[in-house]
Scaffold this motif. Sequence first.
Motif, short mmCIF file in Angstrom:
data_model
loop_
_atom_site.label_atom_id
_atom_site.label_comp_id
_atom_site.label_asym_id
_atom_site.label_seq_id
_atom_site.Cartn_x
_atom_site.Cartn_y
_atom_site.Cartn_z
N LEU A 1 0.83 -1.21 0.00
CA LEU A 1 0.00 0.00 0.00
C LEU A 1 0.86 1.25 0.00
N ALA A 2 1.93 1.25 0.79
CA ALA A 2 2.80 2.43 0.85
C ALA A 2 3.50 2.68 -0.48
N ASN A 3 3.94 1.62 -1.14
CA ASN A 3 4.66 1.78 -2.40
C ASN A 3 3.74 2.15 -3.56
N SER A 4 2.43 2.07 -3.36
CA SER A 4 1.50 2.46 -4.43
C SER A 4 1.36 3.98 -4.54
N TYR A 5 1.93 4.73 -3.60
CA TYR A 5 1.88 6.20 -3.63
C TYR A 5 3.25 6.75 -4.00
N ASP A 6 3.25 7.96 -4.55
CA ASP A 6 4.51 8.60 -4.93
C ASP A 6 5.40 8.83 -3.72
N SER A 7 4.83 9.23 -2.62
CA SER A 7 5.58 9.40 -1.37
C SER A 7 4.65 9.05 -0.21
N SER A 8 5.19 8.37 0.77
CA SER A 8 4.36 7.92 1.88
C SER A 8 5.23 7.77 3.13
N ASN B 1 16.03 4.66 -3.67
CA ASN B 1 15.50 5.91 -4.21
C ASN B 1 14.00 6.05 -3.94
N SER B 2 13.47 5.17 -3.12
CA SER B 2 12.04 5.20 -2.85
C SER B 2 11.69 6.36 -1.93
N ASN B 3 10.47 6.86 -2.09
CA ASN B 3 9.97 7.93 -1.23
C ASN B 3 9.09 7.39 -0.13
N THR B 4 9.27 6.13 0.22
CA THR B 4 8.56 5.52 1.34
C THR B 4 9.47 5.52 2.56
N LYS B 5 9.02 6.16 3.64
CA LYS B 5 9.80 6.25 4.87
C LYS B 5 9.02 5.58 5.99
N ILE B 6 9.74 5.01 6.94
CA ILE B 6 9.11 4.30 8.05
C ILE B 6 9.57 4.89 9.37
N ILE B 7 8.61 5.11 10.26
CA ILE B 7 8.88 5.62 11.61
C ILE B 7 8.35 4.59 12.60
N MET B 8 9.21 4.18 13.52
CA MET B 8 8.80 3.25 14.57
C MET B 8 8.91 3.94 15.92
N CYS B 9 8.09 3.49 16.85
CA CYS B 9 8.02 4.16 18.15
C CYS B 9 7.92 3.10 19.25
N THR B 10 8.68 3.29 20.33
CA THR B 10 8.63 2.37 21.46
C THR B 10 9.19 3.05 22.70
N ASN B 11 8.81 2.54 23.86
CA ASN B 11 9.44 2.98 25.11
C ASN B 11 10.20 1.83 25.77
#
Length: 383
Positions: free
Chosen positions: A218-225, A267-277
């Motif tokens: 799903l993320a790669n189906s968009y130009d940037s996500s 070169n992909s415009n897909t970025k991932i953010i993870m969060c934890t404590n």
Amino acid sequence: MTNLYKKKKEKIENIIQLENLILYFYDKEKNRLKKELFYTKNEIFRFQSVPLIIGTFIEKIDDKYAIVSSSSGNYIMSRFISVINKSKFKTNTTVILHKFSNSILNTLGEEIGSDLSILNAKQKSKVNLSDIGGLEFQKQELKEAIELPILKKNLFIEIGIDPPKGVLLYGPPGTGKTLIVKAIAYRNSCAFIRTAGSEFVQKYLGEGPKMVRDLFKLANSYDSSIIFIDEIDAIATKRFDANTGADREVQRILIELLTQMDGFDVNSNTKIIMCTNRVESLDPAILRPGRIDRKIYFPFPNTAEKRYMFSVILSKMNISEDLNIEIFINRKEKLTGAIISAICQEAGIQAIRKNRYRITQQDFEISYSLNVGIKNSIPDYYL
């Protein structure tokens, strides 16, 4: 002249007869096609008159048969009905099967997990970075890791380095990790996909890894996500020799996540953010550079940051002129942004309880004691 006229007349009559004959055959063919269409529609109606089964297309054998996986998880050989276009069936395409004959009736296209939520500009929380007190270093780190590779991609190409793929936010609860991600999402017009680590743990085996694949598809189906996975420690804890099926399934989800992160195009415009404590519990494989390129720590705010957080929140509140907020800022207890926000909110509730339109020092004293847990300082009349 008479003979020439007769010849032309005969030629025209022959052309007219030929055209009439062609028109007759066209009408016959039209009627035949209408009947065929009628019978085909009846055939499709009979197929669709019973409850249908959802399956997954695996492989095409020939023009008549294919291997599919039904919703029960069994692999079966199914027959195509004659009226569908077989060229649109690809591996992992979701298909509709007849309940009794398991014939392939149609396709639903490439399935995307229904639990995945995409937030567009109207759905994103209206949180600005200026509304978040302190965390200036963390804001700058996120801008460089997430925004710059999307907005100014050529800078990384000219310098000759790969843009960061992923960012890990970690620190004590309530220090503003999720809030700052909301602000980053609101600043950018790219697709923002939000999920939680616990959502990948499903009832049936294989559903969790499939959701991970659907997430990145799903993320790669968009130009940037931007993909945001909150509480990543739910599926990315250190691996061990699992004794139960549930533990093995969680480890399979982690392996699928690692595989998908390695599959990112540089070169992909897909970025991932993870969060934890609970960063100490994460598997080392997910923390290595190349998967998580930047780790940002969110500490307890210092005195200056606490003062800024109070000022940002109190600027929207109706407070009394004699309120001295420095008393709470300089106390030794560790406060997070969430606790500061809760203190201000509870102080407002205390004022409403007493039918006042202004928040006083006493309201803040009660609120501070309730949220920080100093029971001895709570006034007797409140207890």
